[in-house]
Design a protein around this motif. Structure first.
Motif, short mmCIF file in Angstrom:
data_model
loop_
_atom_site.label_atom_id
_atom_site.label_comp_id
_atom_site.label_asym_id
_atom_site.label_seq_id
_atom_site.Cartn_x
_atom_site.Cartn_y
_atom_site.Cartn_z
N ARG A 22 0.83 -1.21 0.00
CA ARG A 22 0.00 0.00 0.00
C ARG A 22 0.86 1.26 0.00
N TYR A 34 1.10 3.99 5.81
CA TYR A 34 1.69 2.69 5.57
C TYR A 34 3.19 2.74 5.38
N SER A 59 -6.74 -7.91 13.04
CA SER A 59 -6.11 -7.41 11.81
C SER A 59 -5.13 -6.30 12.16
N SER A 60 -4.18 -6.10 11.26
CA SER A 60 -3.23 -5.00 11.45
C SER A 60 -3.96 -3.66 11.49
N SER A 61 -5.04 -3.53 10.70
CA SER A 61 -5.79 -2.27 10.69
C SER A 61 -6.42 -1.99 12.04
N ARG A 62 -6.99 -3.01 12.69
CA ARG A 62 -7.59 -2.82 14.01
C ARG A 62 -6.54 -2.39 15.03
N ARG A 71 -3.72 -0.78 14.40
CA ARG A 71 -3.36 0.61 14.08
C ARG A 71 -4.41 1.58 14.62
N GLU A 72 -5.68 1.23 14.43
CA GLU A 72 -6.76 2.09 14.91
C GLU A 72 -6.73 2.23 16.42
#
Length: 318
Positions: A64, A73, A169-172, A174-175
């Motif tokens: 990304r 990212y 997830s990596s997104s969770r 990060r959030e």
């Protein structure tokens, strides 16, 4: 464990390890969280049962980031050296770091499978997550991987791992860090979120007000948690020290601009740490970073922060 940089195309002779029969977990694996670990452990399990090498293919930089999908990212939960260390702890024999550039990103799915995985790297079993994509434009998925690889490549798809009511997830993660919720991030990772780096010289303001700090320059571009004050454990070799850390720009002295810095006050330590490498494990958020009207007000708040950090860390260790 060995690490091999993988480029495509390449006129250089492959590494001797390329010819060894192997299983391979494939993914970016930012954070090496429990979902990633399930994929990697499956690859290791298959390798051990068949007497083959357990390998991982990861990518650098993040796809990304390469495609310009946000500056975020460019920073990682686990910069490459930390990711490689964690992979080694999971029993991986070989880590291939694929250089994600224009040529690699343009690979057709069939070329990726046939030419790279099967012919060049001698992969017999590929292990991927349920949402894995590959090839130009992300055209490939686990079903395509299995179709293109048959009968030479067996594909094993690992289902998601859940925590706190949703998939990890990596997104969770990060959030959670963006909100300063390092406790949730730790729950998703099943370990504290860690930033590692060397102690460098700073302005020495902490020492002049009675709270000397270790100014830590991270080893790589980590995802930073929300600006604020945290209870942390600082690891120095085999020793661990409770500490209070400020992630921020010191607005009382410098205003609200500038690059965030990591400054840790170790609660039970005295001595010189310059040049040493420390690991910082984030345990709890104490408060957002604030601008104070004067140094006396700042000192009083730091004293209160330090005591709160001590209480929080003592509770966690019970």
């Amino acid at each position: 464990m060995i690490t091999i940089t993988l480029r495509y195309p390449s006129d250089e002779p492959g590494a001797p390890e390329d010819r060894l029969p192997k299983t391979m977990a494939i993914g970016y694996f930012d954070g090496v969280h429990p979902g990633h670990q399930a994929v990697i452990r499956k690859a290791v399990e298959l390798a051990r049962s068949a007497g083959k090498q357990a390998s991982v293919m990861t990518f650098d930089p993040h796809p990304r980031a390469f495609f310009g999908h946000g500056e975020a990212y460019a920073a990682s939960l686990t910069p490459l050296p930390e990711k490689i260390r964690l992979l080694g702890e999971l029993g991986v024999d070989i880590v291939y770091v694929a250089v994600f550039d224009h040529e690699f990103s343009s690979l057709e799915p069939e070329t990726f499978v046939r030419e790279l995985l099967i012919e060049r790297l001698n992969v017999s079993d590929a292990v991927v997550g349920f949402d894995f994509t590959f090839g130009r434009g992300g055209a490939g998925n686990p079903a395509v991987l299995a179709e293109l690889g048959a009968p030479d490549l067996a594909v094993h798809t690992v289902e998601p791992v859940a925590a706190a009511g949703a998939k990890v997830s990596s997104s969770r993660i990060r959030e959670a860090l963006e909100l300063g919720d390092v406790a949730l991030a730790a729950g998703l990772l099943r370990r504290p979120y860690r930033i590692s780096g060397a102690v460098v010289h700073g302005a020495a303001r902490g020492r002049t007000i009675g709270f000397p700090t270790a100014n830590i320059e991270p080893d790589g571009r980590y995802v930073l948690p929300r600006l604020g004050v945290y209870a942390v454990n600082v690891r120095r070799g085999d020793a661990s020290y409770p500490a209070v850390m400020n992630v921020g720009v010191a607005p009382t002295f410098y205003g609200t601009g500038g690059t965030p810095k990591l400054e840790a006050h170790l609660l039970d330590f005295s001595g010189d740490l310059y040049g040493e490498r420390l690991d910082v494990d984030f345990v709890a958020f104490i408060r957002p970073e604030l601008r104070f009207d004067g140094v006396a007000e700042l000192i009083a708040q730091i004293r209160e922060d330090a005591e709160q950090a001590r209480r929080l860390l003592a509770f966690v260790r019970q």
